[in-house]
Write a protein that holds these residues in place. Structure first.
Motif, PDB file in Angstrom:
ATOM      1  N   GLU A   1     -13.847  54.613  45.872  1.00  0.00           N
ATOM      2  CA  GLU A   1     -15.045  54.851  45.065  1.00  0.00           C
ATOM      3  C   GLU A   1     -15.973  55.877  45.714  1.00  0.00           C
ATOM      4  OE1 GLU A   1     -13.647  50.825  43.685  1.00  0.00           O
ATOM      5  OE2 GLU A   1     -13.505  52.094  45.456  1.00  0.00           O
ATOM      6  N   GLN A   2     -16.125  55.749  47.046  1.00  0.00           N
ATOM      7  CA  GLN A   2     -16.992  56.694  47.742  1.00  0.00           C
ATOM      8  C   GLN A   2     -16.394  58.100  47.684  1.00  0.00           C
ATOM      9  OE1 GLN A   2     -16.823  54.229  51.304  1.00  0.00           O
ATOM     10  NE2 GLN A   2     -19.054  54.384  51.488  1.00  0.00           N
TER      11      GLN A   2
ATOM     12  N   ASP B   1     -21.305  58.824  56.670  1.00  0.00           N
ATOM     13  CA  ASP B   1     -21.892  59.241  57.944  1.00  0.00           C
ATOM     14  C   ASP B   1     -20.964  60.026  58.858  1.00  0.00           C
ATOM     15  OD1 ASP B   1     -23.753  56.190  58.001  1.00  0.00           O
ATOM     16  OD2 ASP B   1     -24.469  58.207  57.529  1.00  0.00           O
TER      17      ASP B   1
ATOM     18  N   SER C   1     -27.483  61.251  52.058  1.00  0.00           N
ATOM     19  CA  SER C   1     -26.224  60.721  52.601  1.00  0.00           C
ATOM     20  C   SER C   1     -25.730  61.551  53.777  1.00  0.00           C
ATOM     21  CB  SER C   1     -25.155  60.659  51.509  1.00  0.00           C
ATOM     22  OG  SER C   1     -24.627  61.944  51.245  1.00  0.00           O
ATOM     23  N   ASN C   2     -26.264  62.749  53.937  1.00  0.00           N
ATOM     24  CA  ASN C   2     -25.899  63.578  55.086  1.00  0.00           C
ATOM     25  C   ASN C   2     -26.849  63.372  56.262  1.00  0.00           C
ATOM     26  OD1 ASN C   2     -23.622  65.860  54.803  1.00  0.00           O
ATOM     27  ND2 ASN C   2     -24.414  65.327  52.790  1.00  0.00           N
TER      28      ASN C   2
ATOM     29  N   ARG D   1     -25.865  48.593  52.733  1.00  0.00           N
ATOM     30  CA  ARG D   1     -26.514  49.738  53.376  1.00  0.00           C
ATOM     31  C   ARG D   1     -27.850  50.037  52.705  1.00  0.00           C
ATOM     32  NH1 ARG D   1     -24.983  54.684  55.956  1.00  0.00           N
ATOM     33  NH2 ARG D   1     -26.760  54.976  57.347  1.00  0.00           N
TER      34      ARG D   1
ATOM     35  N   SER E   1      -9.859  48.120  42.844  1.00  0.00           N
ATOM     36  CA  SER E   1     -10.231  49.517  43.075  1.00  0.00           C
ATOM     37  C   SER E   1     -10.008  50.328  41.803  1.00  0.00           C
ATOM     38  CB  SER E   1      -9.383  50.121  44.190  1.00  0.00           C
ATOM     39  OG  SER E   1      -8.083  50.401  43.712  1.00  0.00           O
TER      40      SER E   1
ATOM     41  N   GLN F   1     -20.401  53.189  37.804  1.00  0.00           N
ATOM     42  CA  GLN F   1     -19.420  54.183  38.232  1.00  0.00           C
ATOM     43  C   GLN F   1     -18.030  53.810  37.722  1.00  0.00           C
ATOM     44  OE1 GLN F   1     -18.566  54.304  42.407  1.00  0.00           O
ATOM     45  NE2 GLN F   1     -17.846  56.407  42.377  1.00  0.00           N
TER      46      GLN F   1
ATOM     47  N   GLN G   1     -28.114  60.097  57.247  1.00  0.00           N
ATOM     48  CA  GLN G   1     -28.185  58.642  57.440  1.00  0.00           C
ATOM     49  C   GLN G   1     -29.204  57.960  56.529  1.00  0.00           C
ATOM     50  OE1 GLN G   1     -29.045  60.097  61.057  1.00  0.00           O
ATOM     51  NE2 GLN G   1     -27.011  60.975  60.720  1.00  0.00           N
TER      52      GLN G   1
ATOM     53  N   LYS H   1     -27.332  56.018  43.248  1.00  0.00           N
ATOM     54  CA  LYS H   1     -26.446  57.090  43.684  1.00  0.00           C
ATOM     55  C   LYS H   1     -26.155  56.983  45.182  1.00  0.00           C
ATOM     56  CE  LYS H   1     -25.733  59.523  39.988  1.00  0.00           C
ATOM     57  NZ  LYS H   1     -24.607  60.303  39.510  1.00  0.00           N
TER      58      LYS H   1
ATOM     59  N   ARG I   1     -23.469  54.506  45.696  1.00  0.00           N
ATOM     60  CA  ARG I   1     -22.135  55.017  45.368  1.00  0.00           C
ATOM     61  C   ARG I   1     -21.542  55.785  46.540  1.00  0.00           C
ATOM     62  NH1 ARG I   1     -21.613  57.329  39.259  1.00  0.00           N
ATOM     63  NH2 ARG I   1     -23.098  55.975  38.213  1.00  0.00           N
ATOM     64  N   LEU I   2     -22.413  56.417  47.347  1.00  0.00           N
ATOM     65  CA  LEU I   2     -21.919  57.180  48.494  1.00  0.00           C
ATOM     66  C   LEU I   2     -21.833  56.312  49.750  1.00  0.00           C
ATOM     67  CD1 LEU I   2     -23.903  60.479  47.872  1.00  0.00           C
ATOM     68  CD2 LEU I   2     -21.423  60.234  47.801  1.00  0.00           C
ATOM     69  N   SER I   3     -22.256  55.050  49.634  1.00  0.00           N
ATOM     70  CA  SER I   3     -22.160  54.154  50.793  1.00  0.00           C
ATOM     71  C   SER I   3     -21.721  52.786  50.292  1.00  0.00           C
ATOM     72  CB  SER I   3     -23.493  54.114  51.549  1.00  0.00           C
ATOM     73  OG  SER I   3     -24.535  53.675  50.717  1.00  0.00           O
ATOM     74  N   TYR I   4     -22.577  51.779  50.435  1.00  0.00           N
ATOM     75  CA  TYR I   4     -22.239  50.436  49.937  1.00  0.00           C
ATOM     76  C   TYR I   4     -23.527  49.635  49.817  1.00  0.00           C
ATOM     77  CZ  TYR I   4     -22.350  49.958  55.018  1.00  0.00           C
ATOM     78  OH  TYR I   4     -22.719  50.043  56.342  1.00  0.00           O
TER      79      TYR I   4
ATOM     80  N   ASN J   1     -29.501  63.542  41.818  1.00  0.00           N
ATOM     81  CA  ASN J   1     -28.203  63.820  42.430  1.00  0.00           C
ATOM     82  C   ASN J   1     -28.351  64.571  43.736  1.00  0.00           C
ATOM     83  OD1 ASN J   1     -26.274  62.633  40.651  1.00  0.00           O
ATOM     84  ND2 ASN J   1     -26.699  64.230  39.166  1.00  0.00           N
TER      85      ASN J   1
ATOM     86  N   HIS K   1     -27.473  62.835  47.506  1.00  0.00           N
ATOM     87  CA  HIS K   1     -26.411  63.496  48.282  1.00  0.00           C
ATOM     88  C   HIS K   1     -26.976  64.030  49.594  1.00  0.00           C
ATOM     89  CE1 HIS K   1     -22.979  66.724  48.363  1.00  0.00           C
ATOM     90  NE2 HIS K   1     -22.836  65.806  49.289  1.00  0.00           N
TER      91      HIS K   1
END
Lengths: 164, 793
Positions: free
Chosen positions: A53-54, A107, B426-427, B468, B562, B603, B429, B459, B462-465, B419, B423
């Motif tokens: 998903e990520q 990360d 996420s770069n 977090r 998944s 998602q 932390q 969002k 979606r890039l982590s969990y 967005n 994003h």
């Protein structure tokens, strides 16, 4: 009329790298031809925890993703830190090479590279222990990739190891 | 010929380029490449001064003219067109060459005119602007005589006298003239002040009469404060007027030719040939109007150089050059960032602020950004890496400002901001001072600020969990944290045993796990009672929604692990799913079930809907109807709804294009066959017959696809009109203000459909106007349509 100047049309981020898959069935020329037309990227340096998903969320930013194949430890059949991302279009893959390669996912700075195309069996790590080759030999401690490299961890019998 | 000894280094110290005293026996192609490299790299960081490099290069090129004149002409024409940010470097070079070789100067001007005609013919209007600007700066270099440049401008402005042409056509010709004046206004005014004044007067008259219906649709903010979102021609006009008031004194542009004045003023000038603007062609695609994006002014940069005012010509030049740098280097983010940060004259301006403003200006540009959204995220990250002590602070300041002005920001732009920000975080932390934004906790969750934060956190998740996200925000923000993306299974356990579908869900679940055949599963499903059918109603099968529900809930539950598992499930049971969704009701219901089980995981909903369209389990119109249905009304303002809708429209678009391309290829093949004048034998006659049949089939396929596409837009627009009309009528009868957050979102989403798909929608304008956007429509809704039409008038 006017020249297409090569100095101005530089697009180095989408160039193919030096890496060639040693298991590729075919000669170098054929492999390079496929790489130059490919819609598929290899993605490396993932955390073992990173999910499909990520990967989908991040890589969808450069184009519509056709499929993702998470790389697996050959023995444990668990994620071992790489994956393949296949796009519907070449452009989607190119933009990932330009704008997602070298940025972070979970990360970690991830690395993308052209792949000649997924074939059954290529989803498995090729290291002796079942994971990726790089994890056989590395010396550093990486908690997101099983701790110490396989060789290094054999010399640390009392170290508690993460299991996933 | 002899080439002078001479060393260049570019920024990285790579590609040392040397020309040697003694001529080596090099291949001509190597010399051509070297010439290309020398010319392209002049002006870059060097141990010698720019003037010295230009002098040296002019000497080298002059010496090579006998053998490589055409190549040099082509290279110079290309850099004029493709490197507008280095305009004055190259005009100076041409000036020096002209001073040494008058004929070459003349040939260059002729080549440029040819190139200009070519670019206009090919609808390359942006490049044409750079060519005209180059020509006008050649006046400063004594290559072109001022009166002939003025004459060209006069011909351009006379386009405003044409009748029955789109406004965007005359707009372009006016824009070209105005945008050259920062470079050449002073020189032209000194020689031909009467003519320039007349030109400006004509332009003023034209601008006063322009229709500006399109402006609200292109503005990033609806508010006038703190910075009005000006229409681009209005802004440029104000800048030129101010320039004129300042007696054409312009101090920002780097002008290397000034150092060579003594040499250049000895040169003979050429007259531009009379240039008649090409007439309007129906298939011409003039640039769309735009709005100037401003988010900073001189009060925002706390210390250091002052930011030029919004109506100063310096501001125009800086923004133009920064846009051009991005246009040249967008594919190579490190180079792009380095080039932006080494902008000449950077010490006199708050460069970081200009860069951030220009980048956000492009990211928020309506209808669409010039480049793919993710490029801007990555470019900003590179800039932060190169200027870690200053740029991140400016970026944080900008983010804060954008957050504060969310209330009046266009919904499409908010989408992009969401967005980008997620994003970007996420770069880094996910570090952010969320507490600074605790004001968003004090208002309703449907207001823009909390809504923004909620969507950003979704969002980010979606890039982590999920955990977090819980960890990175203060506990006070818990209402804004997204739901954990877990499956909701109706038939989970014995507590569901009273539900009518429960027994069959167990049976089907077991059947799937035991790899039963499709027939067996369909048989098991027959036992599902039909809530829509009377017990004694024997009039044949009415649609049984519960059957869809039981099968799909069970299947998706088994495959919930998944995306891949779920895709595999959809693939394995494709036949059954097609069977269950034959009717429109079936298609609608399958979407409803997908939502029911995965409503915590938007998602997943999006990727499942995508897969179901691609495998033709549902069609695009069904998805549109579902999104607009009453069942989804409570989610209507959430971002994922619109992402699904736009993705659906894009898939439809690609489908039509694919078949159109197949048709074109078949037609080309047939034409090639005809082209073969060999006597046609039976085999090739057969082949031709087959081709013609294929073309006919493809033609039908295209028409059918286009019909489906048109229908999709009709469904979408009809639904919008219904919803908006209902709201407007309700407010009117209740004497309530129409401007609720819901309304703002809905009307801007309607705008967004037009803007994001304007190319496709243009084809169906006739139908839309006749059937939907008629005069009877509420003026608020009709205004959106009219603004859209005004974009191409």
């Amino acid at each position: 009329m006017s020249a297409k100047l090569s100095a101005l049309t530089s697009d180095s981020y989408i160039d193919i790298s030096q890496y060639r898959d040693q298991h590729f069935k075919g000669n170098r020329y054929e492999q390079e031809k496929l790489l130059k037309q490919s819609h598929t990227l290899y993605v490396g340096n993932l955390s073992f925890y990173t999910t499909e998903e990520q990967v989908h969320e991040l890589f969808s930013k450069s184009g519509d993703v056709k499929r993702i194949i998470i790389g697996l430890d050959k023995v444990k059949k668990t994620a071992c830190g790489f994956c393949f991302v296949e796009y519907y279009t070449r452009l989607g893959a190119e933009n990932a090479m330009r704008f997602i390669n070298g940025t972070r996912l979970d990360d970690r700075i991830i690395r993308t590279d052209w792949d000649a195309g997924f074939k059954e069996g290529r989803q498995y790590g090729r290291g002796k222990s079942g994971g990726q080759v790089r994890d056989e030999y590395r010396q550093d401690y990486d908690p997101a990739r099983g701790g110490y490299g396989k060789l290094a961890s054999q010399h640390r019998p009392t170290e508690a190891r993460n299991t996933f | 010929t002899h080439l002078k000894k001479y060393i260049y280094k570019n920024n990285n110290g790579l590609n040392k380029c040397q020309a040697h005293k003694r001529r080596r026996t090099s291949e001509p192609i190597e010399i051509e490449d070297r010439l290309e490299s020398l010319i392209c790299r002049v002006g870059e960081k060097s141990t010698s001064s720019l003037e010295s490099n230009l002098e040296g290069l002019a000497g080298v090129l002059e010496a090579d003219l006998p053998n490589y004149k055409n190549k040099i002409l082509r290279i110079l024409c290309s850099v004029a067109r493709l490197l507008p940010e280095k305009l004055t470097v190259y005009t100076t070079l041409v000036g020096l060459l002209n001073a040494r070789n008058y004929n070459f100067g003349g040939e260059f001007v002729e080549a440029m005119i040819r190139q200009l005609k070519e670019t206009l013919k090919n609808n390359l209007y942006n490049e044409a602007v750079y060519l005209v600007r180059f020509l006008s700066d050649l006046v400063n270099c004594h290559v072109i005589a001022a009166p002939s440049m003025v004459a060209m401008f006069e011909n351009f402005v006379s386009v405003t006298q044409e009748e029955d042409v789109p406004q965007v056509r005359s707009d372009w010709f006016v824009y070209v003239v105005l945008s050259c004046l920062p470079w050449v206004g002073k020189e032209l005014y000194e020689k031909k002040d009467v003519e320039i004044d007349r030109l400006l007067s004509q332009i003023e008259g034209y601008l006063k009469g322009r229709v500006k219906t399109h402006v609200p649709m292109l503005q990033v903010w609806t508010a006038e404060k703190p910075h009005p979102q000006e229409e681009y021609l209005d802004c440029l006009w104000a800048q030129i007027q101010k320039l004129k008031k300042d007696r054409w004194q312009e101090r920002h542009i780097l002008r290397p030719y000034i150092a060579f004045d003594s040499v250049l003023c000895e040169a003979l000038q050429h007259n531009l040939p009379p240039f008649t603007p090409p007439g309007h062609m129906p298939d011409a695609q003039y640039p769309m109007p735009r709005v100037v994006f401003r988010m900073f002014d001189y009060t925002d940069a706390p210390e250091g150089p002052v930011m030029p005012g919004s109506h100063s010509v310096e501001r125009f030049v800086i923004e133009e050059n920064l846009h051009c740098i991005i246009m040249t280097h967008w594919k190579e983010r490190k180079t792009c960032a380095a080039q932006l940060l080494s902008y000449p004259g950077k010490n006199k301006i708050p460069l970081n602020y200009h860069i951030v403003e220009v980048i956000f200006g492009e990211l928020f540009q309506l209808p669409v950004p010039p480049h793919i959204d993710v490029m801007y995220t990555t470019l900003l990250i590179e800039l932060c890496k190169l200027q870690p002590g200053s740029l991140p602070q400016v970026l944080a300041q900008a983010t804060e400002m954008l957050y504060m002005r969310l209330d009046t920001m266009n919904t499409t732009c908010i989408d992009r901001l969401i967005n980008w920000f997620a994003h970007h975080l996420s770069n880094f932390q996910f570090r952010w001072s969320w507490d600074d934004w605790s004001d968003c906790l004090t208002v309703d969750l449907d207001k823009p600020k909390p809504k923004f934060v909620k969507e950003v956190l979704e969002k980010c998740m979606r890039l982590s969990y999920h955990q977090r996200i819980v960890d990175i925000v203060p506990p006070t923000f818990s209402a804004l944290i997204p739901a954990e993306p877990v499956f909701i299974y109706k038939y989970e356990d014995e507590s569901a045993s009273s539900l009518p579908g429960y027994p069959v869900s167990i049976a089907v679940g077991n059947a799937i796990k035991n790899r039963a055949s499709n027939e067996e599963i369909l048989t098991a499903l027959k036992d599902v009672p039909n809530p829509n059918q009377e017990d004694d109603d024997d009039e044949g099968e009415t649609f049984n929604p519960l059957r869809v529900d039981v099968f799909l809930q069970t299947l998706l539950h088994l495959a919930a692990k998944s995306f891949s598992h779920s895709f595999s499930a959809l693939g394995k049971f494709h036949e059954i799913l097609k069977n269950l969704t034959e009717s429109d009701e079936g298609k609608l219901h399958i979407l409803k079930v997908v939502y029911d089980v995965w409503r915590n995981h938007p998602q997943m909903i999006a990727v499942l809907v995508d897969k179901m369209i691609r495998t033709q389990i549902v069609d695009c119109a069904a998805v549109a109807n579902w999104l607009f249905s009453q069942d989804m009304a409570h989610e209507f303002t959430r971002l994922f709804i619109w992402e699904i809708l736009h993705s659906t429209i894009r898939k439809m678009d690609k489908h039509v294009q694919k078949i159109q391309q197949e048709l074109e290829e078949a037609k080309d093949k047939l034409e090639k066959q005809h082209g073969d004048d060999e006597d046609m034998d039976k085999a090739s006659e057969d082949e031709e017959g087959q081709l013609e049949e294929q073309i006919e089939r493809l033609q039908e396929k295209v028409e059918s696809a286009q019909s489906e596409q048109k229908n999709l837009f009709l469904v979408i627009f009809q639904r919008f009109i219904m919803l908006l009309t209902e709201h407007l009528v309700r407010c009117e009868t209740g004497s309530v203000d129409i401007s609720t957050p819901w309304y703002k979102n809905c009307i801007e989403r309607l705008q967004q459909i037009f803007l994001m798909h304007h190319v496709t929608i243009q084809q169906y304008m006739g139908t839309l106007e006749n059937l939907l956007f008629t005069a009877e429509l509420d003026p608020h809704i009709l205004a959106v349509y009219q603004q859209f039409c005004a974009l191409q008038l």
